[in-house]
Design a protein around this motif. Structure first.
Motif, PDB file in Angstrom:
ATOM      1  N   ASN A  26      29.183  -9.319  -4.779  1.00 36.04           N
ATOM      2  CA  ASN A  26      28.212  -8.506  -4.156  1.00 36.04           C
ATOM      3  C   ASN A  26      28.993  -7.096  -3.744  1.00 36.04           C
ATOM      4  OD1 ASN A  26      25.696  -9.795  -3.524  1.00 36.04           O
ATOM      5  ND2 ASN A  26      27.082 -11.194  -2.214  1.00 36.04           N
ATOM      6  N   GLY A  27      27.850  -5.910  -3.658  1.00 36.22           N
ATOM      7  CA  GLY A  27      28.417  -4.921  -3.219  1.00 36.22           C
ATOM      8  C   GLY A  27      28.750  -3.707  -4.334  1.00 36.22           C
ATOM      9  N   THR A  28      28.773  -2.567  -4.016  1.00 39.21           N
ATOM     10  CA  THR A  28      29.019  -1.337  -5.091  1.00 39.21           C
ATOM     11  C   THR A  28      30.409  -0.709  -4.393  1.00 39.21           C
ATOM     12  OG1 THR A  28      27.691   0.063  -3.541  1.00 39.21           O
ATOM     13  CG2 THR A  28      26.783  -1.306  -5.684  1.00 39.21           C
ATOM     14  N   ILE A  29      30.981  -0.117  -5.572  1.00 37.27           N
ATOM     15  CA  ILE A  29      31.993   0.887  -5.216  1.00 37.27           C
ATOM     16  C   ILE A  29      31.665   2.225  -6.040  1.00 37.27           C
ATOM     17  CG2 ILE A  29      34.510   1.624  -5.645  1.00 37.27           C
ATOM     18  CD1 ILE A  29      35.063  -1.542  -5.798  1.00 37.27           C
ATOM     19  N   GLU A  30      31.339   3.076  -5.365  1.00 38.03           N
ATOM     20  CA  GLU A  30      30.694   4.464  -6.082  1.00 38.03           C
ATOM     21  C   GLU A  30      32.014   5.366  -5.835  1.00 38.03           C
ATOM     22  OE1 GLU A  30      27.074   5.882  -5.430  1.00 38.03           O
ATOM     23  OE2 GLU A  30      26.088   3.817  -5.739  1.00 38.03           O
ATOM     24  N   ASP A  67      31.399  -8.500   2.848  1.00 36.00           N
ATOM     25  CA  ASP A  67      30.652  -7.281   3.628  1.00 36.00           C
ATOM     26  C   ASP A  67      31.491  -5.964   4.033  1.00 36.00           C
ATOM     27  OD1 ASP A  67      28.310  -5.812   4.374  1.00 36.00           O
ATOM     28  OD2 ASP A  67      28.563  -6.817   6.421  1.00 36.00           O
ATOM     29  N   VAL A  68      32.342  -5.631   3.086  1.00 36.27           N
ATOM     30  CA  VAL A  68      33.107  -4.427   3.609  1.00 36.27           C
ATOM     31  C   VAL A  68      32.442  -2.916   3.185  1.00 36.27           C
ATOM     32  CG1 VAL A  68      35.252  -3.153   3.165  1.00 36.27           C
ATOM     33  CG2 VAL A  68      35.405  -5.723   3.584  1.00 36.27           C
ATOM     34  N   SER A  69      32.233  -2.201   3.994  1.00 37.34           N
ATOM     35  CA  SER A  69      31.829  -0.929   3.554  1.00 37.34           C
ATOM     36  C   SER A  69      32.824   0.267   4.155  1.00 37.34           C
ATOM     37  CB  SER A  69      30.302  -0.786   4.269  1.00 37.34           C
ATOM     38  OG  SER A  69      29.494  -1.645   3.858  1.00 37.34           O
ATOM     39  N   LEU A 100      33.068  11.395  -1.647  1.00 40.04           N
ATOM     40  CA  LEU A 100      34.080  10.994  -2.751  1.00 40.04           C
ATOM     41  C   LEU A 100      33.790   9.402  -3.152  1.00 40.04           C
ATOM     42  CD1 LEU A 100      36.251  12.461  -4.296  1.00 40.04           C
ATOM     43  CD2 LEU A 100      37.693  11.724  -2.738  1.00 40.04           C
ATOM     44  N   LEU A 101      34.291   8.765  -2.014  1.00 31.30           N
ATOM     45  CA  LEU A 101      34.212   7.348  -2.441  1.00 31.30           C
ATOM     46  C   LEU A 101      33.364   6.722  -1.653  1.00 31.30           C
ATOM     47  CD1 LEU A 101      35.678   4.755  -3.852  1.00 31.30           C
ATOM     48  CD2 LEU A 101      37.040   4.961  -1.740  1.00 31.30           C
ATOM     49  N   SER A 102      32.527   5.650  -2.009  1.00 27.76           N
ATOM     50  CA  SER A 102      31.803   5.077  -1.005  1.00 27.76           C
ATOM     51  C   SER A 102      31.681   3.485  -1.438  1.00 27.76           C
ATOM     52  CB  SER A 102      30.292   5.675  -0.659  1.00 27.76           C
ATOM     53  OG  SER A 102      29.317   5.100  -1.593  1.00 27.76           O
ATOM     54  N   VAL A 103      32.085   2.681  -0.419  1.00 30.65           N
ATOM     55  CA  VAL A 103      31.921   1.337  -0.814  1.00 30.65           C
ATOM     56  C   VAL A 103      31.040   0.687   0.258  1.00 30.65           C
ATOM     57  CG1 VAL A 103      33.501  -0.764  -0.695  1.00 30.65           C
ATOM     58  CG2 VAL A 103      34.520   1.197  -1.136  1.00 30.65           C
ATOM     59  N   ASP A 104      30.152  -0.337  -0.516  1.00 28.07           N
ATOM     60  CA  ASP A 104      29.128  -0.650   0.346  1.00 28.07           C
ATOM     61  C   ASP A 104      28.931  -2.180   0.213  1.00 28.07           C
ATOM     62  OD1 ASP A 104      27.113  -0.374   1.873  1.00 28.07           O
ATOM     63  OD2 ASP A 104      25.344  -0.255   0.119  1.00 28.07           O
ATOM     64  N   SER A 105      29.156  -2.840   1.181  1.00 27.21           N
ATOM     65  CA  SER A 105      28.840  -4.169   1.583  1.00 27.21           C
ATOM     66  C   SER A 105      29.496  -5.100   0.348  1.00 27.21           C
ATOM     67  CB  SER A 105      27.337  -4.771   1.437  1.00 27.21           C
ATOM     68  OG  SER A 105      26.463  -3.759   1.539  1.00 27.21           O
ATOM     69  N   LEU A 106      31.102  -4.641   0.264  1.00 27.77           N
ATOM     70  CA  LEU A 106      31.666  -5.359  -0.824  1.00 27.77           C
ATOM     71  C   LEU A 106      32.147  -6.756  -0.505  1.00 27.77           C
ATOM     72  CD1 LEU A 106      33.050  -4.541  -3.637  1.00 27.77           C
ATOM     73  CD2 LEU A 106      35.164  -4.153  -2.155  1.00 27.77           C
ATOM     74  N   ASP A 107      31.900  -7.659  -1.420  1.00 27.26           N
ATOM     75  CA  ASP A 107      32.512  -9.162  -1.216  1.00 27.26           C
ATOM     76  C   ASP A 107      33.488  -9.273  -2.294  1.00 27.26           C
ATOM     77  OD1 ASP A 107      30.764  -9.297   0.664  1.00 27.26           O
ATOM     78  OD2 ASP A 107      29.631 -10.994  -0.294  1.00 27.26           O
ATOM     79  N   VAL A 108      34.640  -9.921  -2.220  1.00 26.39           N
ATOM     80  CA  VAL A 108      35.658 -10.112  -3.237  1.00 26.39           C
ATOM     81  C   VAL A 108      36.072 -11.686  -2.964  1.00 26.39           C
ATOM     82  CG1 VAL A 108      38.022  -9.718  -4.204  1.00 26.39           C
ATOM     83  CG2 VAL A 108      36.584  -7.893  -3.673  1.00 26.39           C
ATOM     84  N   GLY A 166      39.391  -9.953   6.169  1.00 22.09           N
ATOM     85  CA  GLY A 166      38.610  -9.816   5.265  1.00 22.09           C
ATOM     86  C   GLY A 166      37.236  -9.130   5.807  1.00 22.09           C
ATOM     87  N   GLU A 167      37.131  -8.799   7.111  1.00 26.55           N
ATOM     88  CA  GLU A 167      35.750  -8.002   7.474  1.00 26.55           C
ATOM     89  C   GLU A 167      36.368  -6.847   8.229  1.00 26.55           C
ATOM     90  OE1 GLU A 167      33.350 -10.357   9.676  1.00 26.55           O
ATOM     91  OE2 GLU A 167      33.317 -12.162   8.168  1.00 26.55           O
ATOM     92  N   MET A 168      35.549  -5.820   8.087  1.00 31.21           N
ATOM     93  CA  MET A 168      35.724  -4.545   9.233  1.00 31.21           C
ATOM     94  C   MET A 168      35.254  -4.667  10.430  1.00 31.21           C
ATOM     95  SD  MET A 168      36.937  -1.994   7.400  1.00 31.21           S
ATOM     96  CE  MET A 168      37.081  -1.354   5.817  1.00 31.21           C
ATOM     97  N   MET A 169      36.187  -4.858  11.316  1.00 28.65           N
ATOM     98  CA  MET A 169      35.852  -4.986  12.726  1.00 28.65           C
ATOM     99  C   MET A 169      35.474  -3.573  13.313  1.00 28.65           C
ATOM    100  SD  MET A 169      36.173  -8.311  12.522  1.00 28.65           S
ATOM    101  CE  MET A 169      36.239  -8.707  14.054  1.00 28.65           C
ATOM    102  N   GLU A 170      35.985  -2.907  13.142  1.00 27.67           N
ATOM    103  CA  GLU A 170      35.562  -1.404  14.010  1.00 27.67           C
ATOM    104  C   GLU A 170      36.139  -0.274  12.928  1.00 27.67           C
ATOM    105  OE1 GLU A 170      37.205  -1.281  17.643  1.00 27.67           O
ATOM    106  OE2 GLU A 170      36.448   0.800  18.183  1.00 27.67           O
ATOM    107  N   LYS A 171      35.247   0.808  12.944  1.00 27.99           N
ATOM    108  CA  LYS A 171      35.472   2.218  12.427  1.00 27.99           C
ATOM    109  C   LYS A 171      34.930   3.249  12.949  1.00 27.99           C
ATOM    110  CE  LYS A 171      32.178   0.638   8.843  1.00 27.99           C
ATOM    111  NZ  LYS A 171      31.790   0.758   7.381  1.00 27.99           N
TER     112      LYS A 171
END
Lengths: 293, 690, 319
Positions: free
Chosen positions: B78-82, B38-40, B16-24, B243-248
């Motif tokens: 950088n990154g995409t939000i689909e 680099d948030v995915s 439904l939603l995929s965020v890939d290597s997003l930088d803000v 600002g970083e994903m540590m664990e998922k």
């Protein structure tokens, strides 16, 4: 977040930071670059005027701008440039003194009303409301009808008119600061009321008061010259701008520059204080300062 | 490699939603802030993904980035939000407007500010439907009611005509969610949906979100700082730090076998009910995001950090199929996890009475003479006749939901408010008639620490001036002695001496609260009132402040009156506890008395409402009906009777129950008409069997 | 319920204000020991003249008696006679009040139809050329005393190539709307100058504040168009403070008429005040100061009522 960077002490950080912030505001810069020359030149007065502002040059009546008299002369042949320069003295003196007067009374009234709350606040503020419900100019007229015309009385009249306005601004800032935990902490230490008012609260409500005061200076000049225009000012031979404009009206169609120069000086000075007030507000108001995240 | 790319590509279109290597990043006057790096993440239909993080972790930025609503100074380098396979970053404003509110609903935090104050609630919900759905007027009305029904708003016909300020906080939040649900969105973003709500209200809202999960095919992105909420609701969780994903990974895996040192530390620092764990503070604080250091962003605070952590990029490593961690040493961390130890029980030896309130009554806004004459003006009855005693060497907790009068009581006890009725005695003397000398002694001995550390220090006074002031007031010390004492205090609260000449705004929240504590302890107080001392701090900072308070208490033999809405905090530090509801104390006793049967029905529901960190815990939660009655108009009889799940009958409505001792040894009192059989059932008892 | 109570309270306070101000005017013009006659005579005072005036005004009577008479007179619309012409003051003041109100209302309407829309435009087009231009104009506007703006208007539009307007005077509405407006327009613009700038600035800043609030974000995230965001969601909340500012500026206008009417020789209250000052006609001056003040207090009361109607939150007495 942006905290741990500075490692210099109080003396080195605080003051220059504020100055830097002030000078980075275009409004403050513009306001100061108009106001400072006006204050300096008017302050020097007759030291820098090309002619004696009161001396009449019978042969040079109604001289147009340019030539010997840079801004021309008036109906009595007095040099207009010199008169505009000296005329600023009473206007500026009036602006700053009336504002100072209103702060001396308005700030303590606002502090007490805001901090004490309850009945004291209710009564003080009602009184301020009543004073404010007389249109400014009319209250000024009323006072100056009762008192003889003199610069001191004009300053007094305008000062009185401004007390409720300064009082209101101080009170509303005090009201919110009084609820701050650091004020409650002071109460719980058993600090005296004067200490709380002047040591804990006052330094933290200075910003809006300073902003209000800087706008008030311009306003005081505006009302002072208006009163003087109505013939209620210090009167002749003091050539203040309002009086100059009042007399220029009789010659408005033949020699519009009589009117133009003092009007321009007045406009620029008041505009400078407004710019300064706005700029100070931008810099000092914590709500608009700082980025968000 | 190529296989993987193919798999990913096909995966992405399924999500439904995929965020890939997003930088803000945000442009600020002094440079830029790298808010997200680099948030995915991926979210599927019908799934609930929790995003957990402390303040400054960038979780709300992430939510807004997904809704494509970032401030003007933000950039996405950088990154995409689909969303359903389409890259949202390339949407035109028109496409965005079509998707927003229709397919993607963003429910903001702080509902009281997120609703338009001058529009009726019905009109606000209706607007969403009219914008996106081509339906008749009648149908629109129908769907507004449906949406309100869906969020369990009682009496939707009545509610639609209300303005937001006429609703309670919980109802406002429900209306906001109803607005989000109005067009049956496919993606629902909930940004801190329960923050600021009371636990009993929060519990009901969590039920609602659970219902939504099972009912619809909606994908939910749940953003919160509260790990308990995630444990109860989410299917999978992503832990965000600076600002970083540590664990998922799936909630079960992450909560039971955390594989990132940060997650482990976070869990060990979070208070849990009924587990007397010794909270482990995380050293240091979240770094500023202006300049990002090489290596792992958590390395400075990490127990497992090695040289390797300080250099290069740290990649995400797979722990198992769908469990990932951003850590080079995760294997070590899993083998020797950080865990909270068991707290050793404190033996308090209460001494003389310091402060005693007898029949304390405090009313606010009593109205002017004219108001009382012209209308039936009712004062706010904040405290309605309370007896409370604090002795030397004991820590008394005062717990209750917002508006119950606990803070007012605490402040009135220190005579910061005028008493409406009753007596407060300081060491046996009436506070109202103390001699000047005795009053000074009282001020020196009884101190207070407030919730908001930023506001409890005068912004114009340096740290040294703050701490020195009580010394000037209450001691005869000369300047050198005072400075020596300030240094000593700073050391005791673990602050560097360099901070002495700093101003409050240059300190972090935790540091500010330490200064406030140092100030309170400067003149050797015998009693400190702690008014929500940690509730505006992040959990990791919270634990370190609680630890500090514990140490100081032992060192100075100080008594505390701890006011808090958070049972976890109360449990971590208190000896005795008073539970307040609507201006009255309804239960009082030692910690073990209050946390075990016999229960007052309110205490029972309060305890059962608190979400635990155990994702498997189902519990038999008690849900209270309605909202807390207005303190201007408290109900007759027992103040809790309007919401009590165990109400007996008329007696509750007519007679006010007295505090009755149930255990003479420990002085445990409960104010309830129920007999023993009603109060003594264990906490886990289902509601029907009560 | 609370609503009516609030309004009742406001009315009581307003009445009290009028009472206090009337006393103040009395105190300052009449009760100052011996000064009233001296004020009237100005520089030409002789002991005999002073005595004569005092008798004429009844100043030899006790202060309390005069005060009661004065207050009773104020309430019963018996404001005494002009010292100069002997006419009843009421007859001089009331028609002039009407003309001044005509002027002030025209000026107010001009402000409302120009400053508010322009304020909204500048707020929604922040930092564009139009915003910068209007912000600049408003700076000049708030800094220009009305005697300057009035004189400049007179200079520009009543002579030379732009001689579009009469340089003063008044024709009643019964002589035709356009003729009436023709005389009224220039003084109204002069009166409007500062108020326009204030209202523009206020509207701009409160609209900007509103547009940055969280509920606007909610609306945008619902997919509401920018147009609707501005007019449906932001406007009502953003314009609330403007109502108060409008009322306050009405007071400013009631003061500025003194100058504008003098310059445009407009036969209103303001001109009367100036005349009374010069002729030292105290009974006229008292009335001519009190009447606009009462008008201002009434307009503030009206603004409060409007505010209550517009802001649903105020019913609970929150602010």
């Amino acid at each position: 977040m942006a905290t741990n960077k500075s490692d210099s002490t109080f003396g080195d950080v605080q003051v220059p930071e504020l100055v830097r912030k002030l000078l980075s505001s275009r409004k403050v810069l513009l306001g100061l670059s108009i106001l400072m020359p006006v204050i300096i030149i008017s302050g020097l007065g007759e030291i820098v005027t090309p002619f004696d502002p009161l001396q009449t040059h019978i042969l040079d009546k109604y001289a147009a701008p340019g030539g010997k008299y840079v801004l021309g002369t008036d109906n009595l042949g007095r040099d207009l440039l010199s008169r505009v320069i000296v005329g600023g003295q009473s206007s500026l003196l009036l602006g700053f003194s009336a504002t100072a007067f209103s702060m001396v009374f308005g700030v303590p009234i606002g502090l007490i009303a805001g901090y004490m709350g309850g009945r004291v606040d209710e009564y003080l503020m009602r009184l301020m409301d009543i004073l404010m419900s007389i249109p400014i100019l009319l209250l000024g007229i009323l006072i100056l009808v009762a008192l003889p015309s003199s610069l001191i009385n004009v300053i007094f009249a305008i000062g009185v008119v401004f007390v409720p306005r300064i009082g209101r601004v101080t009170r509303s800032a005090t009201l919110s600061v009084s609820q701050e935990p650091y004020v409650m902490a002071a109460k719980s230490r058993g600090e005296s009321t004067p200490y709380i008012l002047f040591q804990e609260i006052l330094p933290n409500v200075m910003a809006p008061i300073v902003v209000e005061a800087s706008v008030r200076v311009g306003y005081a000049i505006l009302i002072g010259t208006s009163l003087s225009f109505l013939g209620l000012g210090a009167g002749p031979p003091n050539a203040d701008w309002g009086y100059m404009i009042a007399t220029a009206r009789n010659h408005i169609y033949e020699t519009p520059w009589f009117l133009l120069w003092p009007s321009l000086a007045l406009l620029l000075t008041i505009m400078a204080t407004n710019l300064l007030g706005d700029g100070l507000n931008d810099v000092l108001d914590p709500r608009t300062g700082g980025g968000r995240l | 490699m190529s296989q993987q790319t193919v798999r990913q590509a096909s995966n992405q279109s399924d999500h439904l939603l995929s965020v890939d290597s997003l930088d803000v990043e945000f442009q600020v006057p002094d440079g830029s802030i790298q808010a997200l790096r680099d948030v995915s993440l991926v979210l599927d239909q019908g799934e609930t993904l929790g995003i957990a993080g402390e303040s400054g972790s960038g979780k709300s930025t992430l939510a807004l980035a997904i809704a494509r609503y970032l401030d003007n100074n933000a950039r996405v380098p950088n990154g995409t939000i689909e969303f359903k396979g389409r890259n949202m970053l390339e949407f035109t404003p028109r496409e965005l407007a079509e998707v927003r509110g229709n397919q993607i609903a963003h429910v903001a935090q702080n509902a009281s500010k997120a609703l338009n104050p001058s529009m009726r609630v019905g009109a606000q919900i209706r607007e969403s439907i009219e914008l996106h759905q081509d339906v008749s007027d009648d149908e629109v009305r129908e769907r507004v009611f449906d949406a309100l029904d869906q969020v369990n708003i009682p009496d939707p016909e009545e509610t639609v005509t209300r303005f937001p300020h006429e609703l309670s906080g919980g109802q406002q939040q429900r209306v906001l969610i109803a607005m989000g649900l109005a067009c049956n969105p496919e993606l629902l973003i909930l940004d801190e949906p329960t923050t600021g709500l009371d636990v009993t209200t929060q519990a009901k809202l969590l039920d609602l979100i659970k219902e939504l999960k099972t009912g619809a095919e909606v994908g939910i992105l749940l953003i919160t700082h509260n790990l308990g909420v995630i444990a109860q609701i989410a299917d999978r969780v992503n832990i965000l730090y600076a600002g970083e994903m540590m664990e998922k990974g799936p909630v079960d895996d992450v909560f039971t076998s955390p594989s990132n040192p940060y997650t482990q530390a976070l869990l060990a620092t979070t208070p849990e009910l009924n587990r007397t764990k010794e909270l482990r503070p995380i050293p240091g604080g979240i770094p500023a995001l202006g300049e990002i250091p090489n290596g792992c962003i958590f390395a400075d605070r990490c127990d497992f950090a090695t040289d390797e952590c300080q250099t290069g990029d740290i990649d995400v490593e797979a722990v198992s199929d769908d469990h990932e961690t951003r850590c080079v040493n995760w294997q070590t961390a899993v083998d020797n996890p950080i865990e909270a130890g068991d707290a050793t029980e404190r033996k308090s030896r209460p001494g003389d009475v310091i402060l005693e309130g007898k029949g304390v009554v405090k009313h606010y806004d009593e109205g002017t003479f004219v108001e009382n004459l012209l209308s039936d003006h009712k004062p706010v009855r904040a405290v309605q006749g309370v007896d409370l005693t604090v002795r030397e060497g004991e820590t008394v907790g005062l717990v209750g939901e917002s508006g119950c009068g606990k803070s007012t009581l605490g402040r009135t006890m220190l005579s910061l408010h005028e008493l409406t009725d009753g007596v407060i005695e300081y060491r046996g003397d009436d506070l109202a008639s103390l001699s000047k000398a005795k009053r000074k002694e009282f001020h020196a001995e009884c101190q207070i620490i407030f919730q908001d550390p930023d506001a409890s220090l005068n912004p114009r006074k340096s740290v040294r001036e703050c701490i020195e002031r009580p010394l000037k007031l209450f001691t005869e010390q000369d300047e050198d002695e005072r400075i020596a004492r300030v240094d000593e205090l700073l050391e005791q609260v673990n602050l560097s001496l360099d901070l002495k000449n700093k101003f409050p705004h240059e300190l972090s929240g935790g540091q500010q609260q330490r200064v406030a504590i140092a100030r309170a302890f400067a003149a050797n107080p015998s009693l400190v009132v702690l008014d929500e001392p940690v509730s505006s701090l992040d959990v990791s900072v919270q634990a370190s402040i609680l630890k500090l308070l514990g140490e100081l208490r032992d060192e100075y033999n100080t008594s505390y009156l701890l006011i808090s809405h958070d049972m976890g905090v109360i449990q971590a530090i208190c000896d005795r506890l008073a539970v307040m509801y609507l201006g009255k104390i309804i239960e009082y006793g030692t910690m073990s008395d209050v946390f075990a049967p016999p229960f007052h029905p309110y205490t029972r529901s309060l305890l059962s409402s608190i979400p635990t960190l155990d994702p498997h815990e189902e519990g038999n939660r008690i849900r209270l009906q309605g909202d807390v009655p207005s303190a201007r108009n408290p109900p007759p009889g027992c103040s809790f009777q309007t919401r009590c799940p165990q109400k007996i009958g008329d007696v509750c409505e007519t007679d006010e129950p007295e505090l009755v001792e149930t255990n003479q040894e420990t002085d445990h009192c409960v104010a309830c008409h129920l007999d023993e059989s009603g109060t003594t059932k264990p906490l886990e008892t289902p509601v029907e069997e009560l | 319920m609370v609503n009516t109570l609030y309004l009742a309270k406001r009315i009581v306070v307003a009445t009290l204000s009028v009472f206090v101000i009337a006393s103040l005017v009395f105190g300052m013009t009449t009760a100052l020991p011996g000064s009233a006659a001296e004020i009237i005579l100005g520089t030409q005072q002789t002991p005999e003249a002073v005595e004569q005036i005092e008798q004429q005004m009844g100043l030899d009577r006790p202060l309390s008696e005069r005060y009661v008479d004065y207050m009773v007179g104020m309430v019963t619309l018996d404001w005494g006679e002009s010292l100069i012409s002997g006419e009843p003051v009421t007859e001089r003041v009331i028609p002039r009040l009407q003309r001044t109100l005509e002027l002030a209302i025209v000026a107010m309407i001009m402000t409302i139809i120009t400053a508010i829309p322009l304020g909204i435009v500048t707020a929604s087009k922040r930092d564009t050329w139009i915003d910068n231009l209007l912000t600049g104009v408003s700076y000049v506007g708030i800094s220009m005393p009305s005697f300057v703006s009035a004189s400049l208007l007179l200079l520009l539009f009543t002579t030379g190539s732009l001689n579009w307007f009469p340089n003063g005077g008044y024709t009643p509405l019964t002589d035709g709307f356009f003729k009436w407006l023709h005389h009224l327009l220039l003084p109204a613009i002069a009166l409007n100058f500062i108020v326009f700038s204030y209202v523009l600035r206020q509207t701009r800043s409160s609209m900007i504040e509103t547009l940055e609030s969280k509920f606007i974000r909610t609306a945008r995230l619902k997919g509401v168009s920018e147009r609707s965001v501005l007019f449906k969601h932001a406007m009502r909340n953003g314009l609330l403070p403007t109502v108060t500012v409008l009322a306050l500026n009405f007071g400013w206008m009631m003061g500025s008429v003194v100058i504008v009417e003098e310059i445009f020789t407009y036969p209103g209250l303001g001109k009367l005040i100036v005349q009374a000052i010069h002729q030292r006609d105290l009974p006229v001056l008292q009335a001519a100061i009190l009447v606009p003040t009462v008008t201002f207090i009434t307009s503030n009361l009206l603004a409060d009522i409007i505010y209550t109607l517009l802001d649903p939150r105020i019913e609970l007495g929150e602010k």
